[in-house]
Design an enzyme around this catalytic site. Sequence first.
Site, PDB file in Angstrom:
ATOM      1  N   SER A   1       0.787  -1.232   0.000  1.00 39.02           N
ATOM      2  CA  SER A   1       0.000   0.000   0.000  1.00 39.02           C
ATOM      3  C   SER A   1       0.820   1.284   0.000  1.00 39.02           C
ATOM      4  O   SER A   1       0.313   2.326  -0.371  1.00 39.02           O
ATOM      5  CB  SER A   1      -0.946   0.003   1.187  1.00 39.02           C
TER       6      SER A   1
ATOM      7  N   HIS B   1      -5.709  -4.329  -1.775  1.00 39.05           N
ATOM      8  CA  HIS B   1      -5.516  -3.179  -2.665  1.00 39.05           C
ATOM      9  C   HIS B   1      -5.567  -3.581  -4.135  1.00 39.05           C
ATOM     10  O   HIS B   1      -4.969  -2.902  -4.981  1.00 39.05           O
ATOM     11  CB  HIS B   1      -4.179  -2.491  -2.374  1.00 39.05           C
TER      12      HIS B   1
ATOM     13  N   LYS C   1     -12.566  -1.468   0.548  1.00 41.03           N
ATOM     14  CA  LYS C   1     -11.809  -0.585  -0.347  1.00 41.03           C
ATOM     15  C   LYS C   1     -12.571  -0.448  -1.679  1.00 41.03           C
ATOM     16  O   LYS C   1     -13.577   0.244  -1.721  1.00 41.03           O
ATOM     17  CB  LYS C   1     -10.383  -1.099  -0.507  1.00 41.03           C
TER      18      LYS C   1
END
Length: 415
Positions: A190, A218, A249
């Site tokens: 990240s 991610h 996310k």
Amino acid sequence: MAYSNKAKDFFSAELTGIRDAGTYKEERYIESPQGAMITVEYPEGAPQKEVINFCANNYLGLSSHPDVIRAAEEGLQKRGYGMSSVRFICGTQDIHNELEKKLTAFLGTEDTVLFASCMDANAGVFDVALGKEDAMIADRLVHASIVDGMRLCKAQLYNYKHANMEHLEEKLKETQECRFRMIITDGVFSMDGDIAPLDKIVALAERYDAMVMVDDSHATGFMGKTGRGTHEHCGVFGKIDVITTTLGKALGGASGGCVSGRKEIVELCRQRARPYLFSNTVPPVIITAANTVLDLISKTTDRRDLLEKNTLYFRKKMTEAGFDIREGVHPIVPIMLYNAKLAQDMARDLYDEGIYVIGFSFPVVPKGQARIRVQISAAHEKEHLDKAIAAFTKIGGKYTILGKSKKEIIELYGY
Ligand SMILES: *Cc1c(COP(=O)(O)O)cnc(C)c1O
């Protein structure tokens, strides 16, 4: 009353220490839904300000998408607000099962089990799969939730230098005597937005008879041609034994996570994973919304294609403007500044220009690696990107860093 002055003074001193170190985290109040444009009150009591948001994990722009909100509202009406139960007592609705099946199909695995978060998935999965006869071989930069999950597991812990395949191979050789080995990595890291070399990791795993675990928080929803994740991006779709990921996310951004992978491991998680057994079920509103998200991203790649286009455009223009950017293809775009104060100052000036970004410095990133981390979204219009590029260029000019190399920026500002 056992909260003594000694304890109070100790805690106060800790807090002062955090402030003195410049690492105290302030919260900023957002007074709008999450989106490309947000309304912020910062500092507290200051007038509201409309800014373009470049630091959410809202990669696909689904956090406030009308179809997702509608699905959540429908879920609320039809299935109620809370379940007041863990899954195995009376906390499982048919929609939970439906979502687990959709995630399995999307991720290309054998089975999936939901958790309250990916943090919880990581807290549960290692202890379920491995014991003291086994070895966990983890990339040194894995996410904090993996570090904590590994601590809860009795298997022996090894780590390899970040993305270093020679070092991983050494560790695989060192652990030949163990019953099982598991290679453990983030799909995308990240802070740098760099991608684990999953093709090479899978090849090593096959050669040395090890399992592979990937946390794809991610990446799920947008990495790879059809957005399945890092395994698709690296050409090893269907070859990862355990994937953990988040609904918090790209997939709508509310909350929830899962363990997806080999069906025996998933089934054992349902029987033994402690965060699954002892924590409440994911509420119906999130489940019905997530089901709609999965339908949306399974039907069309429009949103991940747009995200890719936005990302490449922003990376290209910022490089042309003379910024020192960590190379890559991920919507995490680290603008390298090296000096912590410079990162703070530039982020503040950008905020005044209507661009919401955050400066990251030690201990979130290594010393001397301070940066502004920009995150691109499919929700950004070209106009938003252009405004950001113009503002960055103006502020970069003010601090005379445009066109400068790492060495030159450090000469100017120090570490
Ligand atoms: C964000 C993130 C998590 C935490 O996910 P939650 O669902 O918010 O708990 C775990 N692992 C990685 C790699 C992440 O980026």
